[in-house]
Design a protein around this motif. Structure first.
Motif, PDB file in Angstrom:
ATOM      1  N   THR A 152       0.886  -1.162   0.000  1.00 34.37           N
ATOM      2  CA  THR A 152       0.000   0.000   0.000  1.00 34.37           C
ATOM      3  C   THR A 152       0.919   1.206   0.000  1.00 34.37           C
ATOM      4  O   THR A 152       1.662   1.419   0.962  1.00 34.37           O
ATOM      5  CB  THR A 152      -0.901   0.029   1.249  1.00 34.37           C
ATOM      6  OG1 THR A 152      -1.605  -1.209   1.348  1.00 34.37           O
ATOM      7  CG2 THR A 152      -1.901   1.159   1.156  1.00 34.37           C
ATOM      8  N   PRO A 153       0.927   1.978  -1.072  1.00 39.25           N
ATOM      9  CA  PRO A 153       1.948   3.029  -1.220  1.00 39.25           C
ATOM     10  C   PRO A 153       2.030   4.011  -0.061  1.00 39.25           C
ATOM     11  O   PRO A 153       3.107   4.550   0.215  1.00 39.25           O
ATOM     12  CB  PRO A 153       1.539   3.731  -2.526  1.00 39.25           C
ATOM     13  CG  PRO A 153       0.773   2.704  -3.285  1.00 39.25           C
ATOM     14  CD  PRO A 153       0.052   1.897  -2.252  1.00 39.25           C
ATOM     15  N   ASP A 154       0.929   4.267   0.624  1.00 32.08           N
ATOM     16  CA  ASP A 154       0.944   5.279   1.677  1.00 32.08           C
ATOM     17  C   ASP A 154       1.159   4.696   3.068  1.00 32.08           C
ATOM     18  O   ASP A 154       0.934   5.369   4.067  1.00 32.08           O
ATOM     19  CB  ASP A 154      -0.365   6.078   1.656  1.00 32.08           C
ATOM     20  CG  ASP A 154      -1.586   5.185   1.849  1.00 32.08           C
ATOM     21  OD1 ASP A 154      -1.443   3.949   1.709  1.00 32.08           O
ATOM     22  OD2 ASP A 154      -2.678   5.723   2.125  1.00 32.08           O
ATOM     23  N   GLN A 155       1.595   3.427   3.131  1.00 32.95           N
ATOM     24  CA  GLN A 155       1.870   2.792   4.421  1.00 32.95           C
ATOM     25  C   GLN A 155       3.353   2.433   4.517  1.00 32.95           C
ATOM     26  O   GLN A 155       4.026   2.201   3.508  1.00 32.95           O
ATOM     27  CB  GLN A 155       1.018   1.528   4.599  1.00 32.95           C
ATOM     28  CG  GLN A 155      -0.489   1.776   4.610  1.00 32.95           C
ATOM     29  CD  GLN A 155      -0.944   2.563   5.814  1.00 32.95           C
ATOM     30  OE1 GLN A 155      -0.325   2.511   6.879  1.00 32.95           O
ATOM     31  NE2 GLN A 155      -2.040   3.309   5.661  1.00 32.95           N
ATOM     32  N   TRP A 156       3.849   2.360   5.750  1.00 34.45           N
ATOM     33  CA  TRP A 156       5.272   2.100   5.978  1.00 34.45           C
ATOM     34  C   TRP A 156       5.634   0.617   5.896  1.00 34.45           C
ATOM     35  O   TRP A 156       6.790   0.261   5.634  1.00 34.45           O
ATOM     36  CB  TRP A 156       5.684   2.639   7.349  1.00 34.45           C
ATOM     37  CG  TRP A 156       5.917   4.114   7.369  1.00 34.45           C
ATOM     38  CD1 TRP A 156       5.065   5.092   7.790  1.00 34.45           C
ATOM     39  CD2 TRP A 156       7.107   4.788   6.927  1.00 34.45           C
ATOM     40  NE1 TRP A 156       5.619   6.332   7.641  1.00 34.45           N
ATOM     41  CE2 TRP A 156       6.895   6.176   7.109  1.00 34.45           C
ATOM     42  CE3 TRP A 156       8.320   4.367   6.390  1.00 34.45           C
ATOM     43  CZ2 TRP A 156       7.844   7.125   6.786  1.00 34.45           C
ATOM     44  CZ3 TRP A 156       9.274   5.323   6.061  1.00 34.45           C
ATOM     45  CH2 TRP A 156       9.035   6.673   6.260  1.00 34.45           C
ATOM     46  N   GLN A 157       4.680  -0.274   6.136  1.00 37.25           N
ATOM     47  CA  GLN A 157       5.015  -1.698   6.266  1.00 37.25           C
ATOM     48  C   GLN A 157       5.727  -2.280   5.048  1.00 37.25           C
ATOM     49  O   GLN A 157       6.757  -2.960   5.206  1.00 37.25           O
ATOM     50  CB  GLN A 157       3.756  -2.516   6.584  1.00 37.25           C
ATOM     51  CG  GLN A 157       3.242  -2.382   7.996  1.00 37.25           C
ATOM     52  CD  GLN A 157       2.261  -1.233   8.149  1.00 37.25           C
ATOM     53  OE1 GLN A 157       2.156  -0.368   7.265  1.00 37.25           O
ATOM     54  NE2 GLN A 157       1.536  -1.202   9.252  1.00 37.25           N
ATOM     55  N   PRO A 158       5.258  -2.060   3.810  1.00 39.05           N
ATOM     56  CA  PRO A 158       5.960  -2.674   2.673  1.00 39.05           C
ATOM     57  C   PRO A 158       7.377  -2.154   2.494  1.00 39.05           C
ATOM     58  O   PRO A 158       8.280  -2.915   2.120  1.00 39.05           O
ATOM     59  CB  PRO A 158       5.066  -2.312   1.470  1.00 39.05           C
ATOM     60  CG  PRO A 158       4.240  -1.161   1.917  1.00 39.05           C
ATOM     61  CD  PRO A 158       4.039  -1.350   3.381  1.00 39.05           C
ATOM     62  N   TYR A 159       7.601  -0.883   2.789  1.00 40.13           N
ATOM     63  CA  TYR A 159       8.938  -0.325   2.639  1.00 40.13           C
ATOM     64  C   TYR A 159       9.892  -0.893   3.688  1.00 40.13           C
ATOM     65  O   TYR A 159      11.074  -1.138   3.405  1.00 40.13           O
ATOM     66  CB  TYR A 159       8.880   1.198   2.736  1.00 40.13           C
ATOM     67  CG  TYR A 159       7.983   1.818   1.693  1.00 40.13           C
ATOM     68  CD1 TYR A 159       8.365   1.855   0.355  1.00 40.13           C
ATOM     69  CD2 TYR A 159       6.747   2.339   2.039  1.00 40.13           C
ATOM     70  CE1 TYR A 159       7.539   2.415  -0.611  1.00 40.13           C
ATOM     71  CE2 TYR A 159       5.910   2.904   1.081  1.00 40.13           C
ATOM     72  CZ  TYR A 159       6.309   2.933  -0.240  1.00 40.13           C
ATOM     73  OH  TYR A 159       5.485   3.477  -1.190  1.00 40.13           O
TER      74      TYR A 159
END
Length: 708
Positions: A152-159
């Motif tokens: 989800t581009p606006d969440q920190w978890q994937p990054y």
């Protein structure tokens, strides 16, 4: 020439050749041009095939993991629940930890398979590159799979997960340079002939990395099995939540699959086929799915269950005030659909009870399937345990029960304790995962409402100090008998075979009662997540020998996912009594069939599916026809309900606004649960003309109560 002949007779290994002094004279080196791109591609393809045919188990587990963690709607909702809690919540920290462990095991197991005594590798520059980099690349894939699942581009978890994958690559490279156990050799030394089992064990144990992988894998396995075998009431699995549990399970199976592949020799020692044959053989003796039976002083014999006719007569007497009365009779069908159906069913029934005075008291029976059946069980237990005046104050605690996490317990049992059961040739009933699901239901009800109602028997639900409780709706929980395909019903009523034709009664087969939590599970044993529940009875043959008959009860959705058919059968059973009351006692019974639907009622022309269509199409046909069966039955019963003129029968469907994000499993995020609760409040109101008519019918009884 003598020296040359001696050299030619020497056994050459796959990566080593020792030239003689005269080689340069007899075979002068010819200048060669650099390999072309096509030659490089060909060499890399051959090298990849040679290496990955040994490490195929790693690829398979990674692909399965990608599917499990990204494709099902249940997986998406599990991920959204973690996202909603934020990056600093313990749930995301558990996922980071489990992914770290998974990555190290993929790295270690890949090196164990590729670097310790592999056979038949043709070493060239391309193969050397793959041998050095494939373990590291494989080790970063778990974090990338999770990053894709969380994307989800606006969440920190994937990054953060992408960052973890990069850090894993740095760790792997660092330990190879600085830790002797992980050091890579300058040159590969592999055998060119197959070795026996003892040699493979000796080679594995002599290798420092081999010893480390084996020791760590065994310790992790023992810890996970012991940890997740602790009582489900302790809620240890629920603290980790399903995503982390599944990752730990994938890690354990990756390790043992790699060990099996390491020792497997498809020509001389087909260990994979031998293991598969062993598991098939012992499956005939280790069936641990026999359902729980209710025993004890307070459990009445099933012969004391009332028949439908006798129960209905007493039910009418408890509501009849005078001749000429009009009594609404509501038959509820709760469609299946996992925890989505559980929540929608319970929310709908509670909402109806709040806007229509006396509604619950005039619900004669609840026909439930799968999650809808579990919802009816929770609702009926709630009605029994709390007086009408106290229900509004207790509803928020009841909401915690229907919204609880029931996937963690059953998935942990599936992955860990039941792994032991699959290997031993005798049944261990305590390891069956369906019993863990049952216990999680009962545990949640006790934790939130401080009552152990679900641990009592089905018939005890209706027993009071003054006798039978006719203020509670009867339960008809619909399952499917796998061996015959028949519908099987678990009920507090004794069913009449004249009206319930070709229907099996669970309690009649068992000859005894079952716990209420077991009754709930016998309509909701969805494939893979849970297994079939075994019921059997002894039958005396003509020759005097006993023969056991029965089978495995699976989810009722296999037969009819709507539950409406059972309502129609029950109504047919009641019609003679209803007509008799109308003519002899001047009591008018107005039947209502209420269908609580949660599946998608709109069928659109889909897009084609061509990938792996030989496998995908049969599965899609089965699952989608199962889901659309409820829509077909809803339309069919609604169309011919007008034919019921004596008595005049009303048909009403209360549909959840379908959302593909609403999961079918046993876990629901708080955001989805709130959405369903709000929809029940908004859509189930007196703006619905049918509900308004239903309330007016109840109003004729003179029932007065405050509307919430």
């Amino acid at each position: 020439m003598l020296e040359l002949n001696e050299c030619s007779r020497r056994r050459k290994t796959a990566n080593e050749y020792i030239p003689s002094i005269d080689d340069s004279i007899l075979f002068p080196v010819q200048p060669s041009s650099p390999p072309s791109f096509s030659e490089h591609l060909r060499n890399y393809t051959i090298a990849f095939y040679q290496t990955q045919r040994n490490a195929f188990v790693i690829i398979i587990t990674l692909l399965l993991s990608l599917y499990i963690l990204t494709v099902p709607d249940q997986a998406a909702d599990m991920i959204h629940a973690v996202i909603d809690d934020g990056v600093f919540h313990r749930l995301f920290q558990y996922i980071l930890l489990s992914t770290l462990v998974w990555s190290w095991f993929v790295y270690g197991c890949t090196r164990m398979i590729l670097h310790i005594s592999p056979v038949g590798l043709r070493i060239n520059n391309e193969c050397d590159v793959l041998l050095r980099w494939l373990p590291k690349v494989g080790g970063i894939i778990p974090a990338l799979i999770l990053a894709y699942a969380f994307w989800t581009p606006d969440q920190w978890q994937p990054y953060l997960l992408i960052l973890e994958s990069g850090l894993m690559l740095v760790q792997f490279s660092w330990v190879e340079q600085n830790v002797s156990v992980f050091a890579l050799p300058d040159r590969w030394h592999f055998s060119d002939r197959y070795t026996n089992f003892k040699q493979d064990i000796r080679e594995l144990w002599r290798h420092p990395l081999g010893r480390l992988v084996i020791r760590t894998g065994v310790v992790l396995t023992l810890f996970l099995i012991a940890f997740f075998s602790l009582p489900v009431q302790w809620e240890l699995a629920q603290r980790l939540r399903p995503t982390a549990i599944i990752i730990f399970g994938i890690t354990m199976y990756t390790f043992w699959g790699s060990v099996m592949v390491y020792f497997n020799d498809y020509r001389y020692r087909p260990l994979v086929l031998i293991t598969l044959g062993y598991l098939i053989l012992i499956s005939a003796f280790n069936d641990n799915t026999a359902v729980r039976q209710a025993t004890g002083i307070g459990v009445s014999p099933i012969s004391q269950r009332p028949t439908v006719d006798a129960h209905f007569a007493r039910w009418v007497d408890a509501r009849r005030q005078e001749d000429g009365d009009t009594i609404p009779l509501v038959l509820v069908a709760a469609e299946g659909g996992g925890i989505r159906a559980l929540n929608w069913t319970a929310e709908t029934l509670i909402r109806l009870d709040s806007i229509i005075p006396g509604f619950s008291r005039h619900v004669y029976a609840l026909s439930g399937v799968s999650g809808g059946g579990v919802g009816t069980v929770f609702y009926t237990a709630f009605l029994r345990d709390f007086a009408e005046a106290d229900r509004a104050r207790s509803f928020e605690q009841f909401r915690k029960v229907i919204r609880d996490d029931y996937l963690s317990g059953v998935s942990s049992a599936l992955l860990f304790p039941e792994s032991v059961q699959r290997l031993v040739p005798f049944p261990i009933p305590a390891l069956e995962r369906a019993k863990w699901l049952e216990d999680s239901w009962a545990g949640s009800y006790y934790t939130n409402l401080k009552l152990s109602t679900l641990d009592s028997s089905l018939t005890q639900l209706y027993q009071t100090r003054s006798g039978y409780n006719y203020n509670l709706p009867s339960l008809l929980l619909n399952g499917t008998l796998a061996e015959s395909g028949q519908k099987i019903i678990t009920s507090n009523l004794k069913l009449d075979a004249r009206y319930f034709k070709n229907v099996v009664s669970t309690l009649d087969v068992l000859g005894t009662d079952v716990p209420l939590k077991t009754a709930a599970s016998l309509c909701s044993r969805f494939p893979i997540v849970t297994n079939g529940g075994l019921i059997q009875k002894d039958t005396m043959l003509i020759n005097g020998r006993n023969q056991q008959y029965g089978g495995h009860v699976v989810d009722g959705g296999y037969f009819d996912n709507s539950g409406v058919e059972t309502c129609i059968q029950l109504l047919n059973n009641l019609i003679p009594s209803i007509r008799r009351l109308d003519t002899a006692d001047r009591v008018t019974i107005i039947p209502y069939v209420l269908f609580i639907q949660n599946s998608n009622p709109i069928g659109n022309l889909p897009h084609k599916r061509s990938i792996l269509q030989e496998i995908q199409i049969p599965l899609l046909a089965f699952l989608n026809s199962w889901d659309n069966g409820s829509v077909t039955r809803d339309n069919m019963f609604n169309s011919f309900m007008d034919r019921f003129t004596n008595p005049k029968t009303n048909y009403l469907a209360l549909r959840l606004a379908y959302n593909e994000k609403y999961p079918l499993g046993w876990f629901m995020s708080d955001s989805v649960a709130r959405s369903i609760g709000q929809q029940a409040k908004d859509s189930i109101s007196l703006k619905n003309k049918e509900l308004l008519r239903l309330k007016r019918a109840f109003g004729r009884l003179g029932v007065k109560r405050v509307v919430n």
